[in-house]
Motif scaffolding. Structure first.
Motif, PDB file in Angstrom:
ATOM      1  N   TYR A 102     -31.620  35.193 -16.580  1.00 25.21           N
ATOM      2  CA  TYR A 102     -32.536  36.153 -16.882  1.00 25.21           C
ATOM      3  C   TYR A 102     -33.544  35.801 -15.676  1.00 25.21           C
ATOM      4  O   TYR A 102     -33.498  34.684 -15.101  1.00 25.21           O
ATOM      5  CB  TYR A 102     -33.628  36.050 -18.149  1.00 25.21           C
ATOM      6  N   ASP A 113     -36.702  34.935 -13.306  1.00 27.45           N
ATOM      7  CA  ASP A 113     -37.792  33.943 -13.705  1.00 27.45           C
ATOM      8  C   ASP A 113     -39.116  34.881 -13.432  1.00 27.45           C
ATOM      9  O   ASP A 113     -39.814  34.778 -12.584  1.00 27.45           O
ATOM     10  CB  ASP A 113     -37.941  32.860 -12.842  1.00 27.45           C
ATOM     11  N   LYS A 146     -42.533  36.980 -15.624  1.00 34.22           N
ATOM     12  CA  LYS A 146     -43.372  36.849 -16.641  1.00 34.22           C
ATOM     13  C   LYS A 146     -42.901  37.788 -17.844  1.00 34.22           C
ATOM     14  O   LYS A 146     -42.987  37.530 -19.109  1.00 34.22           O
ATOM     15  CB  LYS A 146     -45.020  37.108 -16.216  1.00 34.22           C
ATOM     16  N   SER A 153     -40.208  36.209 -19.794  1.00 35.66           N
ATOM     17  CA  SER A 153     -40.451  35.125 -20.672  1.00 35.66           C
ATOM     18  C   SER A 153     -41.344  35.522 -21.787  1.00 35.66           C
ATOM     19  O   SER A 153     -41.274  35.107 -22.922  1.00 35.66           O
ATOM     20  CB  SER A 153     -41.025  34.020 -19.821  1.00 35.66           C
ATOM     21  N   GLU A 154     -42.177  36.771 -21.525  1.00 28.32           N
ATOM     22  CA  GLU A 154     -43.253  37.132 -22.514  1.00 28.32           C
ATOM     23  C   GLU A 154     -42.513  37.717 -23.728  1.00 28.32           C
ATOM     24  O   GLU A 154     -42.891  37.736 -24.904  1.00 28.32           O
ATOM     25  CB  GLU A 154     -44.230  38.018 -21.924  1.00 28.32           C
ATOM     26  N   THR A 208     -35.196  33.945 -22.067  1.00 28.45           N
ATOM     27  CA  THR A 208     -35.119  32.894 -21.122  1.00 28.45           C
ATOM     28  C   THR A 208     -33.422  32.547 -20.886  1.00 28.45           C
ATOM     29  O   THR A 208     -32.840  32.816 -21.767  1.00 28.45           O
ATOM     30  CB  THR A 208     -35.428  31.480 -21.660  1.00 28.45           C
TER      31      THR A 208
END
Lengths: 534, 580
Positions: free
Chosen positions: B266, B268, B270, B273-274, B278
């Motif tokens: 994925y 990198d 926000k 990751s939110e 990952t």
């Protein structure tokens, strides 16, 4: 023939005591008309019904025959039957005007022995159909021969024909006789009979039965023993009761098998009968009846039961969404108003809260929960009750309608009854649930049930209940223990056992209905006549 | 609920030695299913929506093998990932707002025949409908890995940016055209509503594998020649994707395939990751450990099996490596099971594995007395009265429409509950009166003998609340006000209700031939007859001769008289009298 002999006796021989008693009893019970008929026959070898009618003073032959058949069934009388085949003339014109071939023959004789078909129709007074029939028979009787000339067909009288002119043959003479009287088939020469019978509409036949009535030995014994004739009354009247005249009359006996109309009274609907029966079962088992409102919020109908908001059961297609008069207050019906249902259900859906569950792990929507609907199950009644009364023991039931967005057809209704019960107490378990189900269904009349795994979003374990009915297993209800995610937020610490079934499905099974509409758009004749629900 | 059609020969092959059809038909309901029918060489079985792993013949055979004790108990023999593949799948940032979740797997050496092919497609379709929520939440793509070269890229393309040959079509179509014209595009365009770019999976040579969740490319169509398969699974829910991939992988492994992992990378960022996205290895084919407190499950289920029985029961339900210690049983959940949320779920499996037929059935202990609603009692009494008067009980449905409730009744619209998603014009609201429904029964029976006297203890809704009413109609050449007044008097005197009659004007009756039944007192809640309320007394009901407008509208040929009474109010009055 058709006789029911009790026993045979030789003339002059005394009957054994026991048999005499039996005959005396039969005699006592004879009706007025039966007595009259026995008396009329007592000094005759046999009589035809019309003679017996006159002799016995009956007014109609049918009275005689009724009495005769009763006497025959008691072994007192024989009815001899002989069948005769009677012949009558079918169409009178065959006698007055003669057969079609005769008409043609006489016309030909007057017309120099020859005529075209056209001439015959114009001058001979015969229609086309008659000519057609005539030609067939003229040929068969060899009265004419046919000749074709220039496209016309001519009939020319034959030698045999000439001899037949003006002289009726055997078949025609028979027609004249039949015009005057009916005859027995056996009195007509068979050739003639065959010829006449072979023609359309010339003769008609009917069977005639000649009956003769004759007392049996037993009948004669009764006749000889003396028969008393009382006056016969048809109807017991207030006057007779007042005057005491009822003591002097014999009441005419009725044919108890005669048709009588069944009264169309008021009756209970079969569904009500089943509802009442099931309510009785719950009451016997110590349950209390609860109720609820048709309009509900999804919050109580779905979220309270831990059904995730994107669950197919919450699909718009299955649910009636409604517009209410102002917003429904989620705590309107609750006795314990202190809880915030939104917060309680959000937490358990999103994280499981403190129920030991992972929850559904999604973002719970208050807006979705706030949608007003028609309740889709009565479990919403149950869960509201549980929130109000979390202390065990709990034993409640409801027998009410629920709604699903379906159009009406033979197997679907948009609203139907759900039968639902719950039980919660210290020590409640799946094993106890199995015991309750067995008892509940046994009381409903299903001795044999099968419990197998099922699935409902708000119970774990979930069970399906099959009943053994008319030789096979039929699905009839669901059951389970409410998930901890459903009961722990309500403050219920013990397992809550629940079960339910559809009333209409049960009704269709026990009433053997193919169309569910019969229950709600009923034929009144069905309602007037459907037997009690067993 | 999903019905799985299975070829009996195939089932026999998958279950293996000692398969008996009779035993299967007898035992499979005890896993949680119902045999719908079996004809010739095919058997159809319905399974429950919480067990998507049983939506294919392979899954059924797997569960059944375990259930009858033919499963491998050995924890090391359980299906799992053989090793990593060299396949990389790279997720492009452009996909974030479009359809960001993706899972994948690589399976080699699958034996595919015609039946397997059908089974693969059917499973996919069933998963799409159920856990996939019609492809919104999950959509699966299954590809012949032969023609494509990793690394693969998952990204979002403009409608005209990419062209490829979609399944079952010839020539290259761009994404916009597929969405507008392809059958699947038309069916599932709603899933991508509001998106300006569409999801796409391509290989290192820019060949298109799939346009999720709509359609795959013809290039990777799976056929009987296919041996190695690449699986993609996109959507909006990580748990559902994980489960779907695991179920599909299990199916392919049951057909001889070996499972290999794929590396998903994925961005990198926000945004990803939110969402909990990952980079890592897929599939997440994990045998998660769970434990069950045996004292709790024993009391929950009401049974007390020995340790061996617990282990055996769980093994029959597909759990592996069960160990008992410290009052708990610890075991591993098969990766294809997505329905284990709570120890109660394990307890249920324990019961099913133990055999529901082995529960003898206990008795409740708490003493309680039965109690029916007062409404039930009063309804029963009044039903007897009306049946005694020759009335036939009917039942009608409470859904109705404005035409019947207000136009036909000659009534100003009342506050009522209306349906916002009706499917017929007949059912658009909850009825405010049951008189139109009773007239409907007379209409349906117009060819039957008169007199017809019918009644119902009916449910209506006025405002937001459900009310119970008692209503009746009499259709007869002699039906009259006098007759129906007599009936009402009988009811009122049976109930010993003090009341006052007064002329009423209601649109459903002939003017001057109807009366209202009024009762002294005041009720906090409003009743079902708001037109008749005078603010001083309570309205118990009304009766009269039905208006000829309604009789003719219902195609009836004789006069009708009728009444409707508020049962809830009757119950309240009786209850207050009884309580003094």
């Amino acid at each position: 023939m058709n006789k029911v002999p009790i026993f045979r006796i030789q003339a002059g021989e005394r009957l054994a005591d026991i048999d005499e008693k039996k005959l005396m009893r039969i005699k006592e019970e004879l009706s007025h008309n039966e007595r009259r008929l026995i008396i009329a026959l007592s000094d005759e070898r046999s009589l035809k019904p019309d003679k017996a009618m006159r002799k016995g003073g009956f007014s109609q032959e049918v009275e005689v025959m009724n009495a005769a058949s009763w006497l025959r069934s008691k072994g007192l009388l024989d009815i001899q039957e002989e069948v005769f085949k009677k012949v009558t003339l079918g169409r009178k014109t065959y006698s007055t005007q003669g057969l079609p071939e005769r008409k043609v023959l006489e016309f030909l004789a007057k017309n120099d022995g020859i005529a075209s078909l056209e001439e015959m129709e114009k001058k001979g007074g015969l229609n086309k159909q008659e000519i057609g029939i005539a030609i067939g028979w003229l040929n068969r009787k060899k009265w004419v021969r046919m000749k074709k000339e220039g496209g016309d067909t001519f009939l020319v009288i034959s030698e045999i024909g000439k001899k037949a002119v003006g002289k009726k043959e055997e078949d025609e003479r028979m027609i004249d006789i039949l015009a005057r009287k009916e005859m027995d088939v056996s009195d007509i020469p068979s050739e003639v009979y065959k010829a006449l019978k072979g023609r359309k509409d010339v003769i008609s036949e009917k069977e005639e039965v000649i009956r003769r009535l004759e007392l049996t030995e037993e009948g004669r014994w009764i006749a000889q023993s003396g028969i008393e004739l009382k006056r016969e009354a048809t109807q017991l009247t207030p006057e007779m009761l007042r005057s005491g005249k009822w003591k002097d009359v014999e009441f005419r006996r009725y044919d108890v098998l005669t048709f009588a109309p069944t009264p169309l009274g008021g009756r209970m609907h079969p569904l009500t009968q089943i509802i009442e029966k099931i309510r009785r079962i719950f009451l016997d088992m110590g349950f209390q009846e609860i109720t609820g409102n048709y309009a509900e919020l999804e919050l109580w109908n779905m979220d309270a039961l831990f059904i995730p908001q994107d669950h197919p059961a919450r699909d718009e297609q299955d649910t009636f969404y409604v517009e209410t008069v102002g917003k429904l207050d989620p705590m309107e019906f609750n006795e314990r108003k202190e809880m915030d249902p939104y917060e309680v259900f959000r937490e358990v859906h999103e994280t499981g809260g403190n129920t030991g569950s992972t929850g559904w792990q999604y973002k719970w929507s208050r807006e979705k929960a706030d949608k007003p609907i028609l309740r889709t199950h009565t479990t919403v009644n149950t869960i509201r009750y549980v929130y109000d009364h979390p202390e065990p023991p709990i034993k409640v039931f409801s027998l009410e309608k629920v709604f699903r967005n379906e159009s009406i057809d033979a197997t679907h209704l948009p609203e139907f009854y759900q039968i639902e019960g719950i039980l919660a107490e210290e020590g409640a378990s799946m094993d106890m649930l199995v015991g309750i189900l067995k008892e509940f269904y046994r009381k409903m009349g299903f001795e044999e049930i099968r419990i197998r795994p099922g699935y409902f979003p708000y119970t774990e374990p979930s069970l399906e209940v099959d009943v053994f009915f008319k030789g096979k297993w039929m699905e009839l209800g669901g059951s389970g223990i409410f998930r901890p995610e459903v009961t722990l937020p309500a403050g219920v610490k013990v397992p809550v056992l629940a079960w339910g079934l559809g009333l209409e499905r049960l009704a269709m099974m026990v009433l053997d209905l193919k169309d569910i509409r019969d229950l709600y758009i009923s034929d009144v004749d069905w309602l007037r006549n459907v037997p009690f629900v067993k | 609920m999903p019905v799985i059609n299975m070829d009996i020969t195939d089932l026999e092959r998958l279950v293996g030695e000692g398969f008996s059809l009779d035993e299967f038909v007898d035992r499979i309901p005890m896993i949680g299913a119902s045999v719908e029918k079996f004809e010739g060489n095919e058997i159809s079985v319905e399974f429950f929506p919480d067990r998507p792993d049983l939506f294919c013949i392979e899954g059924v055979a797997r569960a059944y093998r375990d259930f009858i004790g033919k499963g491998a108990d050995d924890i090391d023999e359980r299906p799992g990932i053989s090793g990593p593949s060299d396949i990389d799948l790279v997720v492009d940032p452009s996909i974030l707002k479009v359809r960001p979740f993706i899972g994948a797997a690589y399976i080699t050496g699958v034996n595919i025949d015609e039946r397997t092919l059908v089974s693969i497609m059917n499973l996919q379709e069933k998963l799409h409908i159920t856990i996939g929520r019609k492809r919104k939440k999950v959509a699966i793509g299954i590809h012949d890995a032969g023609p494509i070269r990793p690394p693969f890229r998952y990204w979002a393309a403009a409608p005209d940016e990419v062209e490829f040959v979609p399944l079952q079509k010839e020539g290259k179509w761009n994404l916009g055209r597929i969405l507008a014209e392809h059958e699947k595009g038309i069916d599932y365009a709603w899933v991508l509503e509001g998106c300006h770019r569409y999801p796409i999976i391509t290989d290192s040579n820019d060949q298109v594998l799939s346009f999720p969740p709509i359609i795959n490319g013809e290039l990777t169509r799976v056929s009987e020649q296919t041996r190695d398969i690449f699986v993609d699974c996109t959507g909006w829910d990580l748990n559902a994707i994980t489960l779907a991939v695991n179920i599909v992988c299990s199916q392919l492994m049951d057909r001889g395939g070996k499972l290999h992992s794929v590396k998903i990378t994925y961005p990198d960022q926000k945004g990803f990751s939110e969402l909990g996205l990952t980079s890592g290895s897929w599939p997440r084919f994990e045998w998660k450990e769970t434990s069950l407190d045996l004292e709790w499950s024993g009391s929950w289920l009401g049974m007390d099996p020995g340790p061996e029985e617990v282990i055996g029961s769980l093994s029959r339900m597909g759990y592996r490596g069960a160990v008992i210690g410290e009052g708990k049983v610890t075991c591993k959940i098969p990766p294809w099971r997505g329905d284990i949320l709570h120890p109660a779920d394990v307890a249920e499996d324990l019961a099913i594995g133990y055999g529901l037929e082995n529960f003898a059935g206990g008795e409740p202990n708490a003493y309680m007395t039965g109690n029916e609603r007062k409404l039930s009692t009063v309804s029963r009494d009044l039903r007897r009265t009306l049946i005694g008067l020759g009335f036939l009980e009917v039942r009608t449905i409470a859904l109705s429409n404005e035409g019947s409730q207000f136009d036909l009744m000659g009534r100003e619209p009342l506050d009522h509950v209306s349906i916002t998603n009706p499917i017929t014009t007949e059912h658009t609201m909850m009825r405010c009166s049951s008189i139109p429904s009773l007239l409907g029964i007379l209409k349906a029976n117009k060819h039957r003998d008169l007199p017809q006297r019918i009644f119902e203890t009916a449910d209506i809704m006025v405002g937001n609340w459900t009310h119970s009413v008692l209503s009746g109609l009499s259709e007869d050449s002699k039906a009259s006000f006098t007759e129906i007044k007599g009936v009402v008097q009988r009811i009122l005197s049976d109930l010993e209700l003090d009341h006052e009659l007064e002329p009423a004007s209601l649109g459903c009756y002939i003017r001057g031939r109807s009366a209202a039944i009024m009762v002294k007192g005041k009720d906090a809640s409003s009743g079902p007859f708001p037109e008749l309320e005078d603010g001083k007394r309570m309205v118990l009901g009304h009766f009269g001769e039905i208006h000829p407008r309604m009789i003719t509208a219902m195609e009836l040929s004789a006069p009708v008289s009728g009444f409707e009474m508020d049962l809830d109010l009757i119950v309240k009055i009786i209850t207050s009298v009884e309580e003094g």
